[in-house]
Each structure stands twice: as structure tokens, then as C-alpha cells.
Design an enzyme around this catalytic site. Sequence first.
Site, PDB file in Angstrom:
ATOM      1  N   ASN A 155       0.793  -1.238   0.000  1.00 39.00           N
ATOM      2  CA  ASN A 155       0.000   0.000   0.000  1.00 39.00           C
ATOM      3  C   ASN A 155       0.818   1.277   0.000  1.00 39.00           C
ATOM      4  OD1 ASN A 155       0.746  -0.736   2.667  1.00 39.00           O
ATOM      5  ND2 ASN A 155      -0.829   0.609   3.478  1.00 39.00           N
ATOM      6  N   GLU A 194       3.874  -4.804  12.242  1.00 38.82           N
ATOM      7  CA  GLU A 194       2.882  -3.742  12.042  1.00 38.82           C
ATOM      8  C   GLU A 194       1.779  -4.380  11.227  1.00 38.82           C
ATOM      9  OE1 GLU A 194       5.572  -0.608  13.497  1.00 38.82           O
ATOM     10  OE2 GLU A 194       3.403  -0.919  13.350  1.00 38.82           O
ATOM     11  N   CYS A 206      -3.216   1.266   6.621  1.00 36.16           N
ATOM     12  CA  CYS A 206      -3.576   0.515   7.843  1.00 36.16           C
ATOM     13  C   CYS A 206      -4.214   1.416   8.884  1.00 36.16           C
ATOM     14  CB  CYS A 206      -2.323  -0.112   8.429  1.00 36.16           C
ATOM     15  SG  CYS A 206      -1.102   1.134   8.846  1.00 36.16           S
ATOM     16  N   GLU A 215       7.932   0.822  16.147  1.00 37.71           N
ATOM     17  CA  GLU A 215       9.049   1.343  15.379  1.00 37.71           C
ATOM     18  C   GLU A 215       8.894   2.855  15.354  1.00 37.71           C
ATOM     19  OE1 GLU A 215      10.254  -0.799  11.837  1.00 37.71           O
ATOM     20  OE2 GLU A 215       9.331  -2.646  12.563  1.00 37.71           O
TER      21      GLU A 215
HETATM   22  N1  LIG Z   1       0.262  -1.674  10.680  1.00 36.35           N
HETATM   23  C1  LIG Z   1       0.839  -1.141   9.607  1.00 36.35           C
HETATM   24  O1  LIG Z   1       1.716  -0.253   9.704  1.00 36.35           O
HETATM   25  C2  LIG Z   1       0.434  -1.616   8.235  1.00 36.35           C
HETATM   26  C3  LIG Z   1       0.904  -0.898   7.140  1.00 36.35           C
HETATM   27  C4  LIG Z   1       0.504  -1.320   5.857  1.00 36.35           C
HETATM   28  C5  LIG Z   1      -0.312  -2.437   5.670  1.00 36.35           C
HETATM   29  N2  LIG Z   1      -0.727  -3.106   6.755  1.00 36.35           N
HETATM   30  C6  LIG Z   1      -1.616  -4.262   6.595  1.00 36.35           C
HETATM   31  O2  LIG Z   1      -1.206  -5.055   5.463  1.00 36.35           O
HETATM   32  C7  LIG Z   1      -2.353  -5.617   4.824  1.00 36.35           C
HETATM   33  C8  LIG Z   1      -2.333  -5.280   3.362  1.00 36.35           C
HETATM   34  O3  LIG Z   1      -1.056  -5.571   2.829  1.00 36.35           O
HETATM   35  P1  LIG Z   1      -0.778  -6.971   2.106  1.00 36.35           P
HETATM   36  O4  LIG Z   1      -2.011  -7.466   1.436  1.00 36.35           O
HETATM   37  O5  LIG Z   1       0.479  -6.863   1.314  1.00 36.35           O
HETATM   38  O6  LIG Z   1      -0.495  -7.915   3.350  1.00 36.35           O
HETATM   39  P2  LIG Z   1      -0.014  -9.432   3.257  1.00 36.35           P
HETATM   40  O7  LIG Z   1       0.065  -9.879   4.651  1.00 36.35           O
HETATM   41  O8  LIG Z   1      -0.817 -10.205   2.310  1.00 36.35           O
HETATM   42  O9  LIG Z   1       1.464  -9.355   2.622  1.00 36.35           O
HETATM   43  C9  LIG Z   1       2.448  -8.570   3.226  1.00 36.35           C
HETATM   44  C10 LIG Z   1       3.801  -9.097   2.770  1.00 36.35           C
HETATM   45  O10 LIG Z   1       3.989 -10.387   3.318  1.00 36.35           O
HETATM   46  C11 LIG Z   1       4.330 -11.312   2.306  1.00 36.35           C
HETATM   47  N3  LIG Z   1       3.833 -12.613   2.734  1.00 36.35           N
HETATM   48  C12 LIG Z   1       2.592 -13.128   2.563  1.00 36.35           C
HETATM   49  N4  LIG Z   1       2.504 -14.353   3.141  1.00 36.35           N
HETATM   50  C13 LIG Z   1       3.733 -14.608   3.695  1.00 36.35           C
HETATM   51  C14 LIG Z   1       4.294 -15.697   4.421  1.00 36.35           C
HETATM   52  N5  LIG Z   1       3.565 -16.773   4.714  1.00 36.35           N
HETATM   53  N6  LIG Z   1       5.600 -15.621   4.821  1.00 36.35           N
HETATM   54  C15 LIG Z   1       6.344 -14.513   4.540  1.00 36.35           C
HETATM   55  N7  LIG Z   1       5.866 -13.443   3.849  1.00 36.35           N
HETATM   56  C16 LIG Z   1       4.578 -13.498   3.433  1.00 36.35           C
HETATM   57  C17 LIG Z   1       3.666 -10.757   1.077  1.00 36.35           C
HETATM   58  O11 LIG Z   1       4.244 -11.276  -0.100  1.00 36.35           O
HETATM   59  C18 LIG Z   1       3.917  -9.264   1.252  1.00 36.35           C
HETATM   60  O12 LIG Z   1       5.229  -8.943   0.846  1.00 36.35           O
HETATM   61  C19 LIG Z   1      -3.551  -5.006   5.524  1.00 36.35           C
HETATM   62  O13 LIG Z   1      -4.025  -5.912   6.514  1.00 36.35           O
HETATM   63  C20 LIG Z   1      -2.990  -3.777   6.230  1.00 36.35           C
HETATM   64  O14 LIG Z   1      -3.710  -3.419   7.385  1.00 36.35           O
HETATM   65  C21 LIG Z   1      -0.380  -2.736   8.046  1.00 36.35           C
HETATM   66  O1  LIG Z   2      -0.564   1.553   6.006  1.00 35.01           O
HETATM   67  C1  LIG Z   2       0.010   1.833   7.063  1.00 35.01           C
HETATM   68  C2  LIG Z   2       0.789   3.018   7.223  1.00 35.01           C
HETATM   69  C3  LIG Z   2       1.871   3.043   8.019  1.00 35.01           C
HETATM   70  C4  LIG Z   2       2.560   4.254   8.162  1.00 35.01           C
HETATM   71  C5  LIG Z   2       3.754   4.338   8.834  1.00 35.01           C
HETATM   72  O2  LIG Z   2       4.408   3.260   9.227  1.00 35.01           O
HETATM   73  C6  LIG Z   2       4.347   5.644   9.132  1.00 35.01           C
HETATM   74  O3  LIG Z   2       3.710   6.680   8.875  1.00 35.01           O
HETATM   75  O4  LIG Z   2       5.482   5.643   9.665  1.00 35.01           O
END
Ligand SMILES: NC(=O)c1ccc[n+]([C@@H]2O[C@H](COP(=O)([O-])OP(=O)(O)OC[C@H]3O[C@@H](n4cnc5c(N)ncnc54)[C@H](O)[C@@H]3O)[C@@H](O)[C@H]2O)c1
Ligand SMILES: O=C/C=C/C=C(\O)C(=O)O
Length: 501
Positions: A170, A269, A303, A482
Amino acid sequence: MARSGEHMTMTAAFAEGIVHNFVGGRFVEPDTTSLFDNVDPATGHVAARVHEADAALVARAVQAARDALGGSWSRWTTNDRTALLRRAADRIEERFEEFVAAEVRDTGKPVTHARDVDVARAITNLRAFADIVGAAGQESFLTELPDGRRALNYAVRKPLGVVAVVVPWNLPLLLLTWKVAPALACGNAVVVKPSEETPSTAALLAEVLREVGLPDGVYNVVHGFGRDSAGEFLTGHPGIDGVTFTGSTATGAHVMRTVAARVRPVSFELGGKNAAVVFADADLGATLDGLTRSIFSNTGQVCLCTERVYVQRPIFDDVVNGLAARAEALALGDPLSETTTTGPLISQAHRDKVLAYFGLAEEAGARTVVGGGVPAMGPALDGGSWIEPTIWVGLDQRDRVMREEVFGPVAGLIPFDSEEEAIALANDTEYGLASSVWTSDLTRGHRVAQAMRVGMSWVNTWYLRDLRSPFGGMGLSGIGREGGEASLHFYTEPTNVCVQL
Ligand SMILES: NC(=O)c1ccc[n+]([C@@H]2O[C@H](COP(=O)([O-])OP(=O)(O)OC[C@H]3O[C@@H](n4cnc5c(N)ncnc54)[C@H](O)[C@@H]3O)[C@@H](O)[C@H]2O)c1
Ligand SMILES: O=C/C=C/C=C(\O)C(=O)O
């Protein structure tokens, strides 16, 4: 094409229209040639192909990182490393539009967002962690015991080692540099696995880091998917000293199981189901503008985005109508147009997931105030994964749409009467990432913000960031923090030395 066993080396990230892996300071091809499509979400067209790293190439990357730790990189001082981060920031600034174009092509996000948020924040991340790590002291204590003995206790912080960096699609470059900047500033070596949806800027960053003098093997990029692919090959590799992961809660749980046997430290995260609480004394115009950003930024694919809005009853209709009007005013269109405010979702698969939640909202008896479908974008864009920004009322706190992360441009609005009721509604979730409180009474703002069980709680604003503050979530939203000193603590291992005086 490289013959099996021989790794062709290229000079650039995108040689021959293919996004390459970066191992040991070179762009290389894996032994087994497996290419996957890099699709432009705005059009649905294949924009490039990507070399999927096989287990052997992931192992080479981990070894290259290990070798780098034992090489010249271990003799770089903190000043050397932070100076390199600043050079990298300057170089990204020089190649700014290249990074913007790559991010827009991978994500379909508006060029204005890629410029003002993604690439700008990546530069800020690099400079901020050069400052934070450069200025960090070491903990020390002069110990004076009752029996008269005295001692000096001081902690020496050493790099964690080889860090697996697994990031989502994202905010690709923002979230990648949010991890890589402190990791490198603290002397680690990293193996990065960017999302399969957004490989490009991680590869471009490799070019920049090499240009500014980073030793071979300190920064490596392996492309691929999760299970049974590069993501799992990396997190499951015995040569990894720690994992920093940003992504969905489900994947985080899987990664935790993968590293559990080796008890490796993790920084997670994860997902969120973030709430906004709007009191009747809020500044209505400013609140509606802030809520619109918090719900629809990056097409709701942040997120920290708000998907639950609790509004004090006297202004409920004003907020519903104000948000609906702002949602209808969003400009969905060509990501490269300066007037576009809202791009597509990242993929057809993700759009199907979001559309399934549209169906659940309908089944739950929600009234769709605005949106609820797929927009007609015209022949150039109809192949993209577009969706209408959507506002629902009439949902119940127990409905799945109000409990599960949709990760799209959606929000459900529910009225409340008392402050206690609002806090209970907002905290009624297994997630714990972010919240926002909107009120003119700042005493109440502080009180309610502190009562939220989240990692980040904003008052009369959203996504205003100080990179020195701890960032992360509790519950299903993550493990650890972080940002600022929190990053220093994750990316280093302290040895406490006690010297009797
Ligand atoms: N808390 C935060 O800061 C934050 C920030 C951005 C996105 N997100 C979360 O991420 C999600 C959307 O992103 P997404 O669809 O890429 O998430 P995802 O969990 O599907 O994938 C994230 C990463 O993990 C890898 N991955 C997937 N399965 C794996 C495994 N079994 N072992 C190792 N790596 C693996 C993917 O290829 C990708 O690079 C949403 O739930 C969003 O809330 C959280
Ligand atoms: O989608 C989640 C966004 C995370 C943002 C940060 O980790 C940041 O602003 O440092």
C-alpha cells in the site's frame, strides 16, 4: 538468459522490461526462471514482468548479507552509516520523478499521493533516522551499593545482524525505508521481500544505495510471494537474525509460527479496524475534511484509515451528509492526472474482497448512503480494479463490516449519546492500531484519546506524524513499536557491561 547455475548480472533494476532481484550488490537472475506479471491496477495491463526468486537465490541473499556483516560494513562508524543515509535521501531527491513513476505504475495511486506521501516520506525517513541514530546515546549508570562497592554499568548496542524485511503493497517505498533506514543506520544487513504487487521501488532503491557507496550485500532484494515462495523462504531461513514485517494480521501470525522455533525477534505492524469518535462540539467543517482524508486516502488502503465512525447523535445527520458529499466529490481517474484524488484498489482480487464486504453490508441491512458499486471509468481505465468510495449507516456494532478490516474506501457510521458509550464502542475490537477524536473540548480530547486501546490516537487531526514517536499497534494490530528510540531498540542488541570501580 543465464544458463542454469550461472547468474546473469545486469546493471539496472528494470533491464529488458523485467524487475530484477538484487543480491550481493548486483541485479541477478535466479537459477530457475520464473516470471510473474506486474500489473498496473489503473488499467489492468501488464506493465512489466518480475523474476521470482527461488529458494537458492534467497539463500544466496541471506549469505551475501551475512558476508557483508563480516566485511568492511562492520568497520563503518555510526557517522559513516548516517552520512550514507543522507546521500541516499539526496539521490532519491535527484531521481524523484523516477521513483514516483514506478510507485504509480505499481499501485495505480494518484501521482500527487505518490509525490507528497510515498516518495517524500521515504526521503524524510532516511534523514530522520540519520538524525535519530546519529544522536542516540548509550544507557549507562554509576552503581553505588550499600556495602560501599561502586561500579559503572553501560550498554553497548550492536547490530541485530541479518534482518528480513517483508513489506506490503500500500505504501511500498514509505514502509520499506521506514524499516531499512534504521536497520542500516544501526549497522545491520537486510534482505528485503517487497510485495509481489509492488516490486519496483525496492529495486530502484538498490540502485541508489549502490550509487551512494553501500557495500555489496548490505541491501538485498528478493521478489516473490508469501507461502512456498520468497517470503517464506526468507523468514524461514536459519541465517535470519530477526524479522520486521508489515502486512495483514493473518500473515503476521504465520510469520510468527515460522520463526518461533528459532526464537527470532519480530517487529509486526499489522492490520487495523480504526475508529473515529466525533463529538457534537467538533468543528464540523474541519472534522469532515479530516474524516474524509482518514477514510479515503490511498483509496482506504492505509492501515491507519478509519472504517468505523461514531458520531454524537445531535450531529449524526450532518456528518453523514457532509461525508457523503465529500465522497461524491472525490475525483477517480487517471493516476497521472494532477486533478485525480483517488486511484483503484491494488488488484482485482482485492477488489473482489472489498465487494464481498459490500454484499455483507447489504445483507446486514445497511443503507448505502453513497457508493456501493464499481464505477464506469471509460475504455482506458475500465480494466482497472476501481471501486466507489462508500459510506454506510444502519449497521450494528456486531456486523462483520464493523469488525473486520476491509482495507478499502469505506466507513460505517453509528450514533452515540455519551462519552462512555463512545469509548466502549471504539474499544470494542480485537485490533488496536489507531483512532481519532474530534472535539472542541481539548480536556475531553486528551481524556478520550488516552482511553483508546490503540498504538496511535489522534485528536482533531489524522496521520500527523512525528517519526521520533513510537508507531505500532496492540492486539491483532501488531507486536512492538518502530520509530525514534523504538527502532533503535529493535534493530540493535545491547550488551550491558559492568565494571567494578
Ligand atoms: N500496521 C501497519 O503499519 C500496516 C501498514 C501497511 C499495511 N498493513 C496491513 O497489510 C495488509 C495489506 O497488505 P498486504 O495485502 O500486502 O499484506 P499481506 O500480509 O498479504 O502481505 C504482506 C507481505 O507479506 C508477504 N507474505 C505473505 N505471506 C507470507 C508468508 N507466509 N511468509 C512470509 N511473507 C509473506 C507478502 O508477499 C507481502 O510482501 C492489511 O491488513 C494492512 O492493514 C499494516
Ligand atoms: O498503512 C500503514 C501506514 C503506516 C505508516 C507508517 O508506518 C508511518 O507513517 O510511519
